[in-house]
Design a protein around this motif. Structure first.
Motif, PDB file in Angstrom:
ATOM      1  N   ALA B  90       9.456  -3.152  -2.733  1.00 41.92           N
ATOM      2  CA  ALA B  90       8.388  -3.612  -3.631  1.00 41.92           C
ATOM      3  C   ALA B  90       7.083  -2.916  -3.324  1.00 41.92           C
ATOM      4  O   ALA B  90       6.405  -2.406  -4.223  1.00 41.92           O
ATOM      5  CB  ALA B  90       8.227  -5.126  -3.503  1.00 41.92           C
ATOM      6  N   THR B  91       6.729  -2.858  -2.025  1.00 44.99           N
ATOM      7  CA  THR B  91       5.453  -2.219  -1.699  1.00 44.99           C
ATOM      8  C   THR B  91       5.486  -0.735  -2.014  1.00 44.99           C
ATOM      9  O   THR B  91       4.502  -0.184  -2.509  1.00 44.99           O
ATOM     10  CB  THR B  91       5.124  -2.426  -0.221  1.00 44.99           C
ATOM     11  OG1 THR B  91       6.263  -2.084   0.551  1.00 44.99           O
ATOM     12  CG2 THR B  91       4.745  -3.835   0.059  1.00 44.99           C
ATOM     13  N   THR B  92       6.642  -0.091  -1.752  1.00 42.85           N
ATOM     14  CA  THR B  92       6.737   1.337  -2.061  1.00 42.85           C
ATOM     15  C   THR B  92       6.538   1.583  -3.547  1.00 42.85           C
ATOM     16  O   THR B  92       5.816   2.514  -3.939  1.00 42.85           O
ATOM     17  CB  THR B  92       8.115   1.864  -1.630  1.00 42.85           C
ATOM     18  OG1 THR B  92       8.343   1.492  -0.285  1.00 42.85           O
ATOM     19  CG2 THR B  92       8.164   3.357  -1.747  1.00 42.85           C
ATOM     20  N   LEU B  94       4.895  -0.218  -5.709  1.00 45.72           N
ATOM     21  CA  LEU B  94       3.502  -0.420  -6.107  1.00 45.72           C
ATOM     22  C   LEU B  94       2.635   0.756  -5.665  1.00 45.72           C
ATOM     23  O   LEU B  94       1.806   1.267  -6.435  1.00 45.72           O
ATOM     24  CB  LEU B  94       2.978  -1.724  -5.516  1.00 45.72           C
ATOM     25  CG  LEU B  94       1.614  -2.149  -6.010  1.00 45.72           C
ATOM     26  CD1 LEU B  94       1.596  -2.175  -7.513  1.00 45.72           C
ATOM     27  CD2 LEU B  94       1.262  -3.505  -5.498  1.00 45.72           C
TER      28      LEU B  94
ATOM     29  N   ALA E  75       5.142  -7.363  -7.162  1.00 45.99           N
ATOM     30  CA  ALA E  75       5.140  -5.911  -7.270  1.00 45.99           C
ATOM     31  C   ALA E  75       5.400  -5.488  -8.707  1.00 45.99           C
ATOM     32  O   ALA E  75       4.764  -4.548  -9.211  1.00 45.99           O
ATOM     33  CB  ALA E  75       6.182  -5.310  -6.345  1.00 45.99           C
ATOM     34  N   VAL E  79       2.977  -3.341 -10.880  1.00 42.74           N
ATOM     35  CA  VAL E  79       3.320  -2.063 -11.515  1.00 42.74           C
ATOM     36  C   VAL E  79       3.014  -2.118 -13.003  1.00 42.74           C
ATOM     37  O   VAL E  79       2.442  -1.180 -13.575  1.00 42.74           O
ATOM     38  CB  VAL E  79       4.807  -1.726 -11.271  1.00 42.74           C
ATOM     39  CG1 VAL E  79       5.223  -0.541 -12.092  1.00 42.74           C
ATOM     40  CG2 VAL E  79       5.040  -1.432  -9.814  1.00 42.74           C
TER      41      VAL E  79
END
Lengths: 112, 119, 85, 509, 94, 164
Positions: B90-92, B94, E75, E79
């Protein structure tokens, strides 16, 4: 000890009442002086050193950078590296974190 | 330290090396995508660390199909690792989408150009 | 642990380090992303050797497939070479 | 469902209601635009209700542990601590109250402020997720759970910072913030691994039993401490804070600041309740805090951007809390604790709740200035008091409070800090006093430049009613804290200190 | 200069990490296993589940899973927010 | 997105997508018995989405649907957790009741297991699977269509115009 401190802890109510009392006195003095005041033609207009300011009144405003410039200038050796240090680069931010981490780890290891 | 114990410590040492490689990338590379790859390597290191902690020599996976309950590796770090893997994805995602916006606004993905906010 | 498993494990760990170094040193970002995927795949193998099949499946699906995919999507819409401005 | 059930389960509702409504808000985007607003406000009000319910119960009755998934809510044996627990104690009450005041004010303010943006449903979703994340961080009693909520907070608040994606600076600030928090989260995860490998447990209470001060414990302490201090924007790791505060959409700026205050709460809880190495961590806190005060205020002096100026001031305010609580921590198990350590703790924690309120007020009124004029530079502003009397008043209140002018609430907490820190080390107290004076000078400059002087006709739009209402709520809280500091200190702050210093003792059979 | 300092700090940190990791319990021989043994023994009897990891994930540590799904959700929202179309106006608030 | 893949790729994708999705569903449903679970199954399903995107370049106009599915999955997950509030949140209140998914294992110890055991764990697996699959597909989709990094509607951007 704590109890004593808490008892004579800062009490805003007393402070505010004293301030209000003072304001009343000031208002009374103002009232007294106000009766003698004579309104002249130019009263209420902006002035600098007793004269009308030249040109547009709005331009007279002191800008943010002008305040405290003497303070800043006197401590130039302190402020310039400080401002320069805030480069805005993410690598620099990481450097600082890593340096702090190392210092803290060494400190903990040395002291305890 | 004997060879045997070195082999036994090898997963932990690998973890530290992976974390070091990742942190090195984050610290000294100027390309944003490279930095994010460094973070991904750090994630791999942390995950490997958790799973290594769970290992018990000669024991089996924590699923009841063939052995008794006492002969299994520890389940908690596995659960933690699963969680952290998805967090990492998830962090990657974003960060990568932010990088795409940076490219759009700054026409560069170099950290030296990404310095409008400073002082 | 049997010696053969031990040796496999050592090889996988060394492979992990090598692929991670490759990620750092490749100038071509697509190659670096592929190396990252390979690293994740080796990590999944290592998880399997450490008796964690659940985590191995997750790592193989997430790390090797999806992370590589989003990296490649991102690289495609930015720059391919690292040195590029 | 009886009233008792509601009361016992209130910690989970504080977490669960923002989450549930965040999901529903995201879902409602399909159907109507109005539903999102309504759901958002329902969620805020319901969360505030449960916070007050939990606070009432804890402050009048007893604190309790909430064990997720157990047959009874409170732990009956040691095995319950193998599950995730929430600690509903005085400290959690202090933290959640601080968070909720800002959240409600910022939420109401957002309604008027963000009206012209697209994608508002996602804004509300991210806002509620951040709220849930911060609440989870301060409530949880489990180390890995802390990591999870830490990441929720990072991701959601970073997306909030990048909300104005048509501005390059916003995206840049968000990316910097995100990289730092992700690396920080990974370091925390690594130290969780270290602690788990040594002690085999994750719960604070059980970890405290196990931690003896071995090398690995010290390593984990250092890693966790530095990262949480980074998230709390302590110097020299503060540089992300002015970027993020300055570039976030105005109405959530105080909320981003609250996430770093939440990290500070978590840091204090970990240092007191988990790691028993109090002297060394206290001295580190004092050093970092002093640095934060000095550097933060120096950088604020040279700023000409209104939002960044306040951001640097908030960095220097964080220094006060770290220093005061650091003094309390350093003297914890010595005789000095009774003479001035507890006083320092009272000052520090009271300053935190004050800081949450007046910083939010200052930020929101500054944002109102930026909103109506489209100008951020102090060089171009001027004469706004003629057109915006309310905002001027709010800004003045916040400004005087942050500078520690009597009788405002900032003064009462700073007085406690000066008094106690002077007994620990006079130099620190003098530094704190000087920093406070410089803060007054800076805030005077900002006020003078922005509001005083002849009217220059800069006002382009009106400040909407909801924005004023948001600032009004904060003003009410500020006035309450100003008028009754004794009550706040004895009723709210002292239970928090008790919860910190005596946590978990006597609970484990 | 700062870079060199950071390099030194980097090596200091990793020597510390290596020292710490070497002092850890040997690989494959955990010390405190109460929690995990409790999970292993309890999950099948109480929750009728064969895969203990799933039991830990969704029952003993269910809140972690909720938080983790929330991160994924956040997330995705992030996005979608970051990559959404620009507004019509050229520049917003300065 | 101009993106043409050869017919071979498209055919292989067509053949592969269905088994991958079925494998993902298997992983989700048997998560409490065999290795696998909601995350793994969801990720596997999302990898089929990646395949579709690479082969065909787009998923069509299903962004809102995916986003809704994700939110619904999470909402149901949190509701399932909160329904245990009679005892505590996340309490497994279905296990052993005989309700579907409330069955019991044949004997405790090594056994093949039945799919109708596990109580709330099975439901939660399902919900997390749905959520993860939708979320990851959405991320892939958003990032693949050149990030949706589009020009501002009114203005023309000066820099990024002719590049790559």
């Amino acid at each position: 000890m704590i109890d004593i401190v808490l008892k004579d802890m800062w009490s805003p109510i007393i402070f505010i009442s004293i301030v209000l009392l003072n304001l009343l006195i000031v208002y009374w003095l103002y009232k007294m002086g106000n009766s003698d005041y004579k309104k002249t033609k130019h009263s209420g207009e902006p002035f600098i050193s007793g004269n009308r300011p030249p040109g547009d009144v709005r331009r007279v405003h002191v800008a943010g950078d002008n305040l405290f410039w003497g303070f800043r200038d006197a401590l130039k050796q302190y402020f310039d590296p400080l401002i320069k240090g805030h480069t805005g680069s993410i690598n620099d931010y990481m450097y600082w974190i890593v340096i702090t981490l190392a210092v803290v780890l060494v400190y903990i290891y040395m002291v305890v | 330290m004997s060879w045997e114990s070195f082999v036994m410590m090898m997963p932990y040492i690998t973890v530290v090396i992976l974390m070091a490689i990742g942190l090195y990338t984050v610290l000294f590379k100027k390309n944003l995508i490279k930095i994010i790859m460094g973070i991904a390597i750090m994630q791999n290191g942390a995950n490997l660390f958790l799973v290594s902690l769970a290992y018990r020599r000669g024991y089996i996976a924590p699923i009841f199909t063939s052995a008794e309950s006492t002969d299994m590796v520890m389940p908690t770090p596995h659960a933690l690792t699963l969680t952290s893997i998805v967090i990492g994805l998830a962090t990657t995602a974003l960060m990568l989408s932010l990088t795409m916006m940076i490219k759009k606004h700054y026409d560069s993905i170099n950290t030296e150009d990404m310095r409008r906010c400073k002082e | 642990m049997e010696p053969i498993i031990q040796i496999i494990q050592l090889l996988v760990l060394i492979g992990l380090i090598v692929t991670a170094l490759a990620v750092v040193f490749f100038k071509d970002l697509i190659s670096a992303a592929i190396a990252l995927g390979a690293s994740s795949l080796l990590l999944a193998l290592q998880f399997y050797l450490l008796r964690a099949p659940d985590v191995a499946i997750a790592e193989a699906a997430v790390g090797a497939a999806l992370t590589t995919a989003i990296f490649i999507f991102a690289i495609r819409s930015t720059d391919r070479k690292e040195g590029c401005k | 469902m009886t009233w008792d059930t509601l009361v016992t389960n209130s910690p989970t509702f504080i977490l669960g209601i923002p989450l549930l409504f965040a999901f529903l808000t995201a879902l409602s985007g399909r159907f109507s635009k109005k539903i999102g607003d309504t759901l958002f406000f329902i969620a805020l009000i319901a969360t505030a209700f449960f916070v007050s319910l939990m606070s009432y119960e804890v402050l009048t009755g007893e604190s309790w542990f909430y064990v997720f998934g157990a047959e009874q809510p409170s732990p009956e044996n040691i095995r319950s601590f193998f599950r995730i627990t929430f600690a509903a104690d005085g400290f959690a009450v202090l933290a959640t109250i601080t968070i909720m005041i800002t959240a409600v004010a910022a939420g109401i303010y957002s309604y008027g402020f963000m009206k012209f943006e697209t994608g508002l449903n996602k804004f509300y979703t991210l806002f509620l997720l951040t709220l849930a994340g911060v609440n989870g961080m301060v409530l949880t009693g489990d180390l890995f759970n802390l990591f999870v909520w830490f990441e929720v907070t990072s991701v959601a608040s970073c997306a909030l910072v990048a909300f104005k994606n048509y501005r390059g600076e916003s995206v840049e600030a968000a990316l910097k913030y995100m990289i730092l928090s992700t690396v920080g989260g990974l370091v925390i995860l690594f130290s969780i691994g270290l602690l788990y490998g040594q002690h085999g447990v994750l719960n604070y209470a059980l970890l405290r039993e196990g931690i003896t001060g071995s090398f690995i414990d010290k390593l984990a302490l250092g890693l966790v401490m530095v990262i949480l201090a980074m998230k709390a924007s302590s110097v020299p790791m503060h540089m992300w804070a002015p970027d993020a505060y300055g570039e976030a959409p105005g109405s959530v700026t105080p909320f981003i600041a609250i996430t770093s205050l939440g990290s500070l709460f978590v840091l204090f809880r970990l240092l007191f309740s988990v790691f028993s190495l109090t002297v060394v961590s206290g001295s580190i806190l004092i050093i970092l805090g002093t640095l934060s005060m000095i550097i933060g205020v120096s950088m604020a002096l040279v700023q000409s951007d209104l939002k960044r100026l306040i951001a640097y001031l908030s960095v220097s305010q964080v220094g006060y809390m770290m220093m005061a609580v650091g003094v309390g921590l350093a003297t914890l198990n010595t005789g000095d604790y009774d003479s001035f350590g507890e006083l320092a703790m009272q000052g520090g924690l009271f300053h935190m709740i004050n800081d949450g309120v007046y910083k939010a007020l200052l930020f929101l009124s500054a944002v109102a200035v930026v909103h109506v004029t489209d100008i951020r530079s102090l060089n171009d502003l001027g004469g706004l008091a003629h057109k915006m009397p309310y905002v001027t008043f709010f800004f003045l209140l916040g400004a005087l409070s942050i500078a520690g002018i009597p009788p405002l609430s900032g003064f009462s907490s700073k007085l406690l800090i000066y008094k106690s820190v002077y007994l620990y080390s006079p130099i620190l107290a003098i530094v704190a006093l000087v920093v406070s004076i410089i803060t007054l000078a800076i805030i005077g400059k900002a006020f003078f430049n922005a509001f005083l002087g002849p009217d220059q006709g800069l006002v382009k739009r009106r400040v909407s009613k909801t924005m004023l209402l948001g600032m009004g709520i904060l003003t009410v809280a500020l006035v309450l804290f100003t008028l009754f500091p004794n009550i706040v200190v004895t009723e709210v702050v002292t239970p928090a200190i008790d919860a910190l210093t005596e946590t978990f003792e006597g609970v484990i059979p | 200069m700062k870079k060199a300092l950071a390099l030194v700090a980097f090596f200091v940190i990793f020597s510390f990490l290596l020292l710490g990791v070497v002092q850890m319990r040997p690989f494959g021989e955990p010390e405190n296993e109460d929690m995990d043994d409790y999970f292993l023994g309890d999950s099948q009897k109480r929750h009728e589940v064969n895969n203990v990891v799933t039991a830990v994930l969704f029952d003993y540590r269910g809140l972690d899973t909720l938080g983790e799904a929330t991160i994924l959700f956040a997330a995705v929202s992030g996005v979608l927010t970051v990559l959404r179309r620009f507004k019509d106006k050229e520049e917003g608030e300065k | 997105m101009k993106w043409e893949m050869s017919r071979v790729v498209k055919t292989v994708t067509d053949i592969l997508v269905a088994p991958i999705i079925i494998f993902g569903i298997y992983l989700i449903l048997h998560g409490h018995l065999t290795p696998g679970g909601g995350f793994q199954g969801g990720a596997v399903i999302a990898s089929s989405t990646a395949l579709l995107i690479i082969a065909y370049g787009t998923l069509g106009k299903h962004k809102k649907d995916l986003s809704s599915i994700e939110a619904v999955g999470l909402t149901l997950f949190i509701l399932i957790a909160f329904l245990g509030i009679g005892s505590t949140v996340f309490y497994n209140y279905i296990t052993g009741t005989g309700f579907p998914f409330g069955g019991s294992l044949p004997y405790h110890g090594p056994n093949p297991g039945y799919i109708n055991t596990g109580g709330t764990i099975t439901f939660m697996n399902l919900m997390v699977g749905i959520e993860v699959a939708a979320a990851l597909s959405l991320i892939l989709w958003m990032m693949s269509k050149r990030g949706g990094v589009m020009e501002p509607k009114g203005s023309s951007s000066k820099k990024a115009e002719g590049k790559d």
